[in-house]
Scaffold this active site. Structure first.
Site, PDB file in Angstrom:
ATOM      1  CB  THR A   1      -1.120   0.025   1.206  1.00  0.00           C
ATOM      2  OG1 THR A   1      -1.628  -1.138   1.306  1.00  0.00           O
ATOM      3  CG2 THR A   1      -1.940   1.172   1.272  1.00  0.00           C
TER       4      THR A   1
ATOM      5  CE1 TYR B   1       2.355  -8.527   2.525  1.00  0.00           C
ATOM      6  CE2 TYR B   1       4.058  -6.607   1.983  1.00  0.00           C
ATOM      7  CZ  TYR B   1       2.641  -7.201   1.980  1.00  0.00           C
ATOM      8  OH  TYR B   1       1.963  -6.652   1.183  1.00  0.00           O
TER       9      TYR B   1
ATOM     10  CE  LYS C   1       0.489  -6.914   4.869  1.00  0.00           C
ATOM     11  NZ  LYS C   1       0.710  -5.868   4.103  1.00  0.00           N
TER      12      LYS C   1
END
EC number: 4.1.3.3
Length: 308
Positions: free
Chosen positions: A51, A142, A172
């Protein structure tokens, strides 16, 4: 920040504010922190991730953003996790050292995705080389195979990972494979790893199998509503929790059909928060006026269970 506190609950995947000419705009980060804490009740952030257009930024920009979030988050945020993944191992190591030097509360690394690791050992070797550069900083993997194309199952990755990466604290998990996530949670309860889900529209499903919380872009502007969903789930009031999840899903389903990505997330955050997030960096292009008008109308039309 809160040393030693387990990462759980909502984590906002932060947007990188930019000026109209495409430079990073550090001047609004203080306002951004205050907005997350006071308006969204979100006190954890994940900086320079997807993001945040982290892989479209240069090393210096990533360092400046990390420094500003740590600085402005002092005494306000519980966790500032810095994503330090890169295609270049030396660059990722440099970012890890920097994150440690500035006092980040954790670092995260995405799998390299041009020259890809093809098995668990190759991936762990890369992660270990990065983690070792920040030997006292909690480390998170991640996992986002839809973007990296690296589909090594996390269940497999976790087997013996603490021996090779002593600072490893969790994942994540940005994938829809809830079987993999469930196996991770089931097998690693004693390790106290944190599993943060990264597919916002499916969060309730992940909570049901034991996820500790979530990292996502919508928590920038729907954090308060999602926190109410977490509270309902904890009661447990599953009917109320489903209402929040269905309404979030209705909004996301609507905007995904219009074309929804980082550029459109920046536009939504701008009109919801009033903080100018600016345009994305090429190859992404700015959200259209048509998108902004339709997305705003859709969000405004939602009647949430708390009456807003």
């Amino acid at each position: 920040m809160t040393p030693g506190k387990k990462l759980q609950g909502l984590v906002a995947a932060t947007i990188t504010p930019m000026t109209s000419d495409g430079q990073i705009n550090l001047s609004v980060i203080r306002q951004y922190v205050d907005y997350l804490v006071s308006e969204q009740n979100v006190k954890n952030v994940f900086v320079n991730g997807t993001t945040g257009e982290g892989l479209s930024l240069n090393i210096q920009e990533r360092k400046q953003l990390a420094e500003e979030w740590v600085c402005q988050g002092k005494d306000k945020l519980d966790h500032v996790i810095i994503h330090v993944g890169a295609l270049s191992l030396p660059e990722s190591q440099e970012l890890a050292r920097h994150a440690a030097d500035i006092g980040a509360s954790g670092i995260a690394v995405i799998a390299p995705f041009f020259f890809k690791p093809t098995n668990k050992d190759e991936l762990i070797a890369f992660l270990q080389k990065v983690a070792s550069e920040a030997p006292v900083v909690p480390f998170y993997y991640y996992h986002i195979p839809p973007l990296t194309g690296v589909k090594i199952r996390v269940e497999e990755l976790l087997d013996g990972i603490k021996e090779q990466i002593p600072t490893f604290q969790g994942v994540k998990f940005s994938d829809t494979d809830l079987l993999d996530l469930a196996q991770c949670i089931n097998k690693n309860e004693r390790e106290q790893f944190a599993f943060l889900y990264g597919v916002d529209e499916q969060l309730l499903s992940a909570l049901a199998i034991g996820a500790d919380g979530a990292v996502g872009s919508t928590y920038n502007y729907l954090g308060q509503k999602t926190n109410l969903m977490l509270q309902a789930f904890a009661k447990p009031d599953l009917a109320l929790a489903r209402k929040y999840q269905f309404l979030t899903g209705a909004f996301l389903n609507f905007v995904i059909k219009l074309g929804f990505g980082v550029a459109q997330t920046k536009a939504v955050m701008t009109f919801v928060s009033g903080i100018p997030m600016g345009p994305p960096r090429l190859p992404l292009v700015d959200a259209s006026e048509e998108f902004i008008l339709k997305a705003k109308a859709k969000l405004d039309s939602i009647v949430w269970p708390d009456g807003d």
